[in-house]
Scaffold this motif. Sequence first.
Motif, short mmCIF file in Angstrom:
data_model
loop_
_atom_site.label_atom_id
_atom_site.label_comp_id
_atom_site.label_asym_id
_atom_site.label_seq_id
_atom_site.Cartn_x
_atom_site.Cartn_y
_atom_site.Cartn_z
N THR A 147 0.80 -1.22 0.00
CA THR A 147 0.00 0.00 0.00
C THR A 147 0.83 1.28 0.00
O THR A 147 0.29 2.37 0.19
CB THR A 147 -0.93 0.03 1.23
OG1 THR A 147 -0.15 -0.04 2.42
CG2 THR A 147 -1.89 -1.15 1.19
N SER A 170 -7.13 2.65 -2.95
CA SER A 170 -6.60 1.34 -3.30
C SER A 170 -5.78 1.32 -4.57
O SER A 170 -5.48 0.26 -5.10
CB SER A 170 -7.76 0.34 -3.43
OG SER A 170 -8.48 0.25 -2.22
N THR A 173 -2.53 -0.84 -4.38
CA THR A 173 -2.83 -2.26 -4.47
C THR A 173 -3.08 -2.67 -5.91
O THR A 173 -2.53 -3.66 -6.40
CB THR A 173 -4.08 -2.59 -3.62
OG1 THR A 173 -3.83 -2.24 -2.27
CG2 THR A 173 -4.43 -4.06 -3.71
N ASP A 209 -11.65 1.28 4.72
CA ASP A 209 -10.73 1.12 3.59
C ASP A 209 -10.06 -0.25 3.58
O ASP A 209 -9.64 -0.72 2.53
CB ASP A 209 -9.68 2.23 3.61
CG ASP A 209 -10.29 3.60 3.32
OD1 ASP A 209 -10.98 3.72 2.30
OD2 ASP A 209 -10.09 4.52 4.11
N PHE A 213 -9.59 -2.60 0.42
CA PHE A 213 -8.31 -3.15 -0.03
C PHE A 213 -8.45 -4.63 -0.36
O PHE A 213 -8.00 -5.11 -1.40
CB PHE A 213 -7.24 -2.97 1.06
CG PHE A 213 -6.76 -1.56 1.22
CD1 PHE A 213 -6.73 -0.68 0.15
CD2 PHE A 213 -6.35 -1.10 2.46
CE1 PHE A 213 -6.31 0.63 0.30
CE2 PHE A 213 -5.92 0.20 2.62
CZ PHE A 213 -5.90 1.07 1.55
#
Length: 315
Positions: A147, A170, A173, A209, A213
């Motif tokens: 991240t 994100s 990712t 979040d 993710f």
Amino acid sequence: MISDDKLSIVFPAYNEEASIARVVKRTREIKPRAEIIVVDDGSNDRTALEAASEGAKVVRHPYNKGNGAAVKSGIRTATREAVLLLDADGQHSPEDIDRLLEHMGQYDLVIGARDFSGQAGLHRGFANWAYNSLASYLVEMKIPDLTSGFRCFKREKVLEFIHLLPNGYSYPTTTTMSFIKSGYNVKFVPIKVHKRAKGSKSKIRIFRDGIRFINIILKIITLFNPIKIFLPIAAMWLLLGFLYGLGNVVLRGNIPNGAVLLLSMGIIFFLVGLISEQIAALRFERIGQVDTQLLEIISHELLTGEQVGVAREDG
């Protein structure tokens, strides 16, 4: 190493007036010939004015869209060969830029990887460890920091995946897993991070979040390598069905309907995984064929001067 005149540096920023001028100024001192872009994601403070005062090219969103949306705007605005992303809150040191750039060329994506001490609190460090472990299993490559927002990539490569990037938090990712699963070269470089500038707060919420993710990780791996998701699920159902059926055969001498149902579920998940794997393979084979056709047309136009029209349809 990528030279400064081939580098665009992008700062996605939201209410970062406390730090943005200092960070841009220091970055310009270190990379005077680089293109510096600040994307003000609908801030309600002086973020845009502070960035412009230090000579940054400022892109403003009329309202807050999300960190990923700011990153996409920055990538589209960038005009150089490589794009480097830095957080606007002062956590990343501009002095570390060259540590990433020295690997560009051989690698398509270089990521500044934080150690555990660089995580914002024990809970955030544990959450990132969990994300890193899950992603490492799914892409079959050790990922020390999934991240991190401090990263540099070739612009032409990231544009292939820009439609996959979410508007939220994100995008690291998505880019990391997309580059790895597409076979591009990815490098992780250890870095140290600083405390946030006074007045700057993290916009990430660990539970909200965190779920996003994990959702992004599963979406990306389902797109590129779905069997990694379906096979373990199928194996779990098959194992449960086998053990339940075997236990009943030993104790009661028959196979219950529940065992048959569990075994059937396992077989269904396995077959769905195989079909999904074939669909994913066909999709990328089709894209590869279209890209090859485009390259042939471009080469023909360069050699002959003739213009040939082609309509590209991405799958």
